[in-house]
Design a protein around this motif. Structure first.
Motif, PDB file in Angstrom:
ATOM      1  N   SER A   1      -5.979 -44.114  -8.675  1.00 39.16           N
ATOM      2  CA  SER A   1      -7.363 -44.538  -8.851  1.00 39.16           C
ATOM      3  C   SER A   1      -8.326 -43.682  -8.074  1.00 39.16           C
ATOM      4  O   SER A   1      -9.467 -43.482  -8.475  1.00 39.16           O
ATOM      5  CB  SER A   1      -7.507 -46.014  -8.442  1.00 39.16           C
ATOM      6  OG  SER A   1      -7.122 -46.178  -7.086  1.00 39.16           O
TER       7      SER A   1
ATOM      8  N   LYS B   1       0.865 -40.059 -18.474  1.00 39.84           N
ATOM      9  CA  LYS B   1       0.733 -41.507 -18.263  1.00 39.84           C
ATOM     10  C   LYS B   1      -0.680 -41.971 -18.598  1.00 39.84           C
ATOM     11  O   LYS B   1      -0.876 -42.999 -19.272  1.00 39.84           O
ATOM     12  CB  LYS B   1       1.080 -41.855 -16.821  1.00 39.84           C
ATOM     13  CG  LYS B   1       1.013 -43.345 -16.469  1.00 39.84           C
ATOM     14  CD  LYS B   1       1.514 -43.563 -15.041  1.00 39.84           C
ATOM     15  CE  LYS B   1       1.488 -45.049 -14.689  1.00 39.84           C
ATOM     16  NZ  LYS B   1       0.124 -45.562 -14.524  1.00 39.84           N
ATOM     17  N   THR B   2      -1.682 -41.220 -18.156  1.00 34.43           N
ATOM     18  CA  THR B   2      -3.086 -41.576 -18.423  1.00 34.43           C
ATOM     19  C   THR B   2      -3.375 -41.561 -19.919  1.00 34.43           C
ATOM     20  O   THR B   2      -4.014 -42.476 -20.457  1.00 34.43           O
ATOM     21  CB  THR B   2      -4.020 -40.595 -17.698  1.00 34.43           C
ATOM     22  OG1 THR B   2      -3.779 -40.667 -16.294  1.00 34.43           O
ATOM     23  CG2 THR B   2      -5.482 -40.935 -17.975  1.00 34.43           C
TER      24      THR B   2
ATOM     25  N   MET C   1      -2.405 -41.955 -13.215  1.00 30.49           N
ATOM     26  CA  MET C   1      -3.257 -41.162 -12.333  1.00 30.49           C
ATOM     27  C   MET C   1      -3.824 -42.068 -11.240  1.00 30.49           C
ATOM     28  O   MET C   1      -4.382 -43.117 -11.537  1.00 30.49           O
ATOM     29  CB  MET C   1      -4.401 -40.543 -13.133  1.00 30.49           C
ATOM     30  CG  MET C   1      -5.243 -39.567 -12.358  1.00 30.49           C
ATOM     31  SD  MET C   1      -6.406 -38.706 -13.464  1.00 30.49           S
ATOM     32  CE  MET C   1      -5.256 -37.756 -14.457  1.00 30.49           C
TER      33      MET C   1
ATOM     34  N   ILE D   1      -9.652 -40.851 -10.180  1.00 26.96           N
ATOM     35  CA  ILE D   1     -10.289 -41.126 -11.457  1.00 26.96           C
ATOM     36  C   ILE D   1     -11.680 -40.503 -11.487  1.00 26.96           C
ATOM     37  O   ILE D   1     -12.488 -40.727 -10.584  1.00 26.96           O
ATOM     38  CB  ILE D   1     -10.377 -42.644 -11.697  1.00 26.96           C
ATOM     39  CG1 ILE D   1      -8.968 -43.227 -11.883  1.00 26.96           C
ATOM     40  CG2 ILE D   1     -11.219 -42.948 -12.931  1.00 26.96           C
ATOM     41  CD1 ILE D   1      -8.940 -44.722 -12.026  1.00 26.96           C
TER      42      ILE D   1
ATOM     43  N   GLU E   1      -1.541 -44.493 -21.739  1.00 28.81           N
ATOM     44  CA  GLU E   1      -2.211 -45.784 -21.533  1.00 28.81           C
ATOM     45  C   GLU E   1      -3.361 -45.960 -22.509  1.00 28.81           C
ATOM     46  O   GLU E   1      -3.577 -47.055 -23.058  1.00 28.81           O
ATOM     47  CB  GLU E   1      -2.713 -45.884 -20.088  1.00 28.81           C
ATOM     48  CG  GLU E   1      -1.601 -46.094 -19.063  1.00 28.81           C
ATOM     49  CD  GLU E   1      -2.104 -46.026 -17.636  1.00 28.81           C
ATOM     50  OE1 GLU E   1      -3.301 -45.649 -17.446  1.00 28.81           O
ATOM     51  OE2 GLU E   1      -1.337 -46.336 -16.705  1.00 28.81           O
TER      52      GLU E   1
ATOM     53  N   VAL F   1      -9.583 -43.887 -22.006  1.00 32.78           N
ATOM     54  CA  VAL F   1      -8.906 -42.844 -21.239  1.00 32.78           C
ATOM     55  C   VAL F   1      -9.664 -42.522 -19.949  1.00 32.78           C
ATOM     56  O   VAL F   1     -10.884 -42.301 -19.963  1.00 32.78           O
ATOM     57  CB  VAL F   1      -8.700 -41.581 -22.104  1.00 32.78           C
ATOM     58  CG1 VAL F   1     -10.020 -40.853 -22.409  1.00 32.78           C
ATOM     59  CG2 VAL F   1      -7.694 -40.648 -21.460  1.00 32.78           C
ATOM     60  N   GLN F   2      -8.954 -42.535 -18.852  1.00 32.65           N
ATOM     61  CA  GLN F   2      -9.566 -42.326 -17.534  1.00 32.65           C
ATOM     62  C   GLN F   2      -9.512 -40.852 -17.150  1.00 32.65           C
ATOM     63  O   GLN F   2      -8.782 -40.429 -16.237  1.00 32.65           O
ATOM     64  CB  GLN F   2      -8.847 -43.185 -16.488  1.00 32.65           C
ATOM     65  CG  GLN F   2      -9.012 -44.678 -16.706  1.00 32.65           C
ATOM     66  CD  GLN F   2     -10.468 -45.110 -16.580  1.00 32.65           C
ATOM     67  OE1 GLN F   2     -11.086 -44.946 -15.526  1.00 32.65           O
ATOM     68  NE2 GLN F   2     -11.028 -45.657 -17.648  1.00 32.65           N
ATOM     69  N   LEU F   3     -10.283 -40.065 -17.888  1.00 29.74           N
ATOM     70  CA  LEU F   3     -10.400 -38.633 -17.645  1.00 29.74           C
ATOM     71  C   LEU F   3     -11.872 -38.249 -17.713  1.00 29.74           C
ATOM     72  O   LEU F   3     -12.709 -39.049 -18.138  1.00 29.74           O
ATOM     73  CB  LEU F   3      -9.602 -37.846 -18.692  1.00 29.74           C
ATOM     74  CG  LEU F   3      -8.083 -38.019 -18.675  1.00 29.74           C
ATOM     75  CD1 LEU F   3      -7.463 -37.484 -19.962  1.00 29.74           C
ATOM     76  CD2 LEU F   3      -7.463 -37.319 -17.461  1.00 29.74           C
TER      77      LEU F   3
ATOM     78  N   GLU G   1      -3.691 -31.149 -14.022  1.00 29.42           N
ATOM     79  CA  GLU G   1      -3.153 -32.335 -13.377  1.00 29.42           C
ATOM     80  C   GLU G   1      -1.627 -32.294 -13.374  1.00 29.42           C
ATOM     81  O   GLU G   1      -1.004 -31.588 -14.163  1.00 29.42           O
ATOM     82  CB  GLU G   1      -3.619 -33.593 -14.115  1.00 29.42           C
ATOM     83  CG  GLU G   1      -5.115 -33.843 -14.068  1.00 29.42           C
ATOM     84  CD  GLU G   1      -5.895 -33.194 -15.210  1.00 29.42           C
ATOM     85  OE1 GLU G   1      -7.074 -33.511 -15.384  1.00 29.42           O
ATOM     86  OE2 GLU G   1      -5.288 -32.350 -15.931  1.00 29.42           O
TER      87      GLU G   1
ATOM     88  N   GLU H   1       1.498 -37.534 -14.484  1.00 34.99           N
ATOM     89  CA  GLU H   1       0.318 -38.374 -14.332  1.00 34.99           C
ATOM     90  C   GLU H   1      -0.618 -38.227 -15.525  1.00 34.99           C
ATOM     91  O   GLU H   1      -1.201 -39.205 -15.996  1.00 34.99           O
ATOM     92  CB  GLU H   1      -0.407 -38.026 -13.035  1.00 34.99           C
ATOM     93  CG  GLU H   1       0.361 -38.401 -11.778  1.00 34.99           C
ATOM     94  CD  GLU H   1      -0.390 -38.050 -10.512  1.00 34.99           C
ATOM     95  OE1 GLU H   1      -1.532 -37.544 -10.620  1.00 34.99           O
ATOM     96  OE2 GLU H   1       0.150 -38.278  -9.420  1.00 34.99           O
ATOM     97  N   LEU H   2      -0.769 -36.999 -16.011  1.00 36.28           N
ATOM     98  CA  LEU H   2      -1.636 -36.762 -17.166  1.00 36.28           C
ATOM     99  C   LEU H   2      -1.084 -37.468 -18.401  1.00 36.28           C
ATOM    100  O   LEU H   2      -1.825 -38.141 -19.138  1.00 36.28           O
ATOM    101  CB  LEU H   2      -1.759 -35.262 -17.421  1.00 36.28           C
ATOM    102  CG  LEU H   2      -2.563 -34.839 -18.642  1.00 36.28           C
ATOM    103  CD1 LEU H   2      -3.996 -35.359 -18.566  1.00 36.28           C
ATOM    104  CD2 LEU H   2      -2.558 -33.311 -18.791  1.00 36.28           C
TER     105      LEU H   2
END
Length: 592
Positions: A3, A577-578, A1, A6, A581, A523-525, A570, A574-575
């Motif tokens: 940056s 992948k986030t 996702m 974010i 990670e 998690v960057q959500l 999303e 990308e979702l």
């Protein structure tokens, strides 16, 4: 996702960012969530937003303080409601429950009504409306009890209504406060004697506050600019039409033989719809039954549904698993001669996504004569067709129907084929009040125009995310309607629409809490309460909703290591992948 996309990871920031009336709030780490539940200052002092039934919005706090300064007697606090009838319900609740305290309290509860004037000209009709509020004054030692009413019933005022009242009467109230203080000083008294208007409130009279403020404050001007900039029309003249469209949009998901717009009702929150469904049950039942017969809460529900059934009426039988064996037990109870008033369930349940056998419940209802109320918020009407199997469907429109996480609302739909239909309609004709604030209706109408399409995107994303989690060796259990037990999935599929899916909500349970914590913290959500948002929203559900009773809820399968995800819109790659990670980070620290 990317940056730039974010979400905020700042404690207490609204979700979405920079949204004045957001219905969620950022709790970006497991530790921050625990700190919030434990009342730690490093978290609590940063909370600028929150879920509205739990966190009193800043505009509501400001309005309450002004009203208390103007009208409260010594040692009194207040809560604000949109109608006098709701204020009376709150007063009755306080008087009844205060007597059960130790020692019992015989409380003096007062109600004051205030209103802004109607528009003075045709030109003002687009920005002004006659708005009404009813204020409940109570001894300050009953604050937590009054907050229970606010939280459980969802009948408190909207933050936008508070904002409007402030824009119309802040100067007036401030002037009255100054006048009151000057009078106290000149009289050599520091006590909070009543102004003439406040004295009249003890007789529950209506007090009309005349305000003329043609220059809205900067905050209102800014909010109006933002709304117009993004194509939203806040012209109050369109509120009635917006509500009509909402009722038609909501009822259009049902077969007209079962429901139409005349049998659908709007409320300011999903909990208000649930609470009023329970009020319907209590009021259309025979008095002896309403006072003696318990209701059934079938399946582990969202916490306040159970609170409502426990605190109003004769009590509740709680079947926390909500499975076929539980239904067997309920049938044996009924066959033995015990009667029940109603059965409330979620379809599917939150957070365990278990689906009850609604068809069998309908058969038991017909045989033993009880009312069935189903909350379809999680499944939502675009995916499942529930109404033919129950008497009332309630839903939180705050969630996927809105999607934007910036307005609270709920609905109640009555089955025209219900054998209780005539009684329900008779009660609603006499009792129902439209206290859904006009500005909120305008927001909701705009938000919900693409509800069906958004639901399909979320369904598709959720199925992909499930596949990702299935392949993780860190995860012990996955809760989602399509991967639930065979019986639960079968119950869902029997009422799933041909073009429907399995929804956006899922829960995962990690084998080790350290892995759950690492995943959540990494998690960057967006991280906070609520669900059904257009963006993915994550929370450690057991910690957030049941921190004080973790051992108790674990008995029903709600694990402390449970992380709940409401999947958004999303881009799928990308979702994934986030999320991967964050899973990889948890696996890496697990292997250290």
């Amino acid at each position: 996702m990317p940056s730039s996309n974010i979400p905020s990871q700042t404690i207490g920031a609204p979700i979405p960012n920079n949204t004045q009336h957001a219905v969620s709030v950022t709790l970006p780490t497991w530790e921050a969530t625990v700190g919030y539940e434990e009342g730690e200052e490093w978290v609590v002092n940063k909370m600028n937003s929150g879920y509205p039934r739990f966190f009193i919005h800043n505009d509501i706090q400001q309005l309450s303080k002004l009203i208390e300064s103007s009208y409260a007697r010594d040692n009194e606090k207040c809560f604000i409601f949109p109608t006098y009838n709701i204020a009376k319900r709150c007063r009755n609740f306080l008087k009844e429950k205060a007597l059960t305290l130790s020692p019992p309290v015989k409380a003096n509860i007062r109600i004051l009504q205030l209103s802004t004037p109607p528009p003075a000209s045709v030109d003002e009709e687009s920005t002004k409306i006659e708005a009404n509020i009813a204020i409940v004054f109570f001894p300050s030692n009953l604050y937590s009890l009054t907050k229970q009413y606010w939280q459980h019933t969802g009948e408190g005022i909207s933050s936008r209504l508070a904002e409007y009242f402030l824009s119309e009467m802040k100067d007036k109230l401030t002037a009255e406060i100054k006048s009151k203080r000057s009078s106290e000083v000149s009289n050599g008294s520091s006590n909070h004697s009543q102004s003439p208007r406040a004295s009249r409130s003890s007789r529950s009279s209506r007090s009309s506050v005349s305000i003329r403020n043609n220059n809205l404050n900067n905050k209102t001007e800014s909010a109006t600019f933002i709304e117009e900039r993004f194509g939203r029309n806040l012209d109050l003249r369109f509120a009635k039409e917006a509500k009509k469209i909402l009722l038609e949009r909501l009822s259009s998901d049902f077969d007209n033989d079962y429901c139409d717009s005349q049998n659908t009702y709007l409320y300011p929150s999903g909990m208000a719809a649930i609470f009023n469904a329970h009020r319907i049950v209590l009021n259309i039942s025979e008095p002896n039954d309403a006072n003696k017969l318990k209701s059934v809460c079938f399946g582990f529900p969202y916490v306040d549904t159970l609170n409502i059934l426990r605190k109003w009426g004769a009590g509740v039988h709680f079947y926390g698993f909500g499975d076929d064996e539980s239904l067997d037990d309920l049938e044996l109870r009924l066959e033995s001669g015990e009667r029940i008033l109603s059965l409330f369930c979620e379809f599917p349940s939150n957070p365990l996504l278990r689906t009850p056998d609604i068809i069998r419940i309908k058969q038991l209802s017909d045989k033993f004569g009880f009312i069935v109320v189903v909350d379809d918020t999680v499944g939502n009407s675009s995916n499942v067709n529930i109404l033919p199997y129950c008497d009332i469907v309630v839903s939180s429109l705050t969630k996927i129907f809105s999607g934007d996480s910036n307005v609270m609302s709920g609905s109640l739909s009555v089955n025209k084929q219900s054998k209780y239909y005539e009684k329900i309609k008779e009660f609603m004709k006499e009792d129902y009040e439209d206290f859904f604030w006009d500005q909120d209706a305008i927001y909701l109408e705009r938000n919900s125009r693409d509800f069906q399409n958004r639901s399909k995107v979320m369904n598709a994303n959720a199925e992909k995310v499930i596949e990702l989690f299935k392949n993780s060796k860190l995860i012990d259990k996955i809760y989602y309607p399509s991967v639930s037990s065979n019986s639960s999935k079968r119950h869902y599929d029997l009422v799933k629409r041909d073009n429907g899916g399995y929804g956006a909500l899922m829960s995962i349970v990690f084998k080790e809490q350290t892995d759950a914590i690492c995943f959540f913290n990494t998690v960057q959500l967006s991280k906070g309460p609520s669900l059904g948002t257009n963006f993915t929203l994550v929370c450690p559900y057991a910690i957030l909703a049941h921190f004080q009773e973790l051992e108790e809820v674990a008995k029903w399968g709600v694990d402390p290591n449970l992380v709940r995800l409401s999947i958004g819109m999303e881009k799928t790659d990308e979702l994934l992948k986030t999320l991967k990670e964050a899973l990889d980070a948890a696996e890496e620290q697990h292997n250290i």
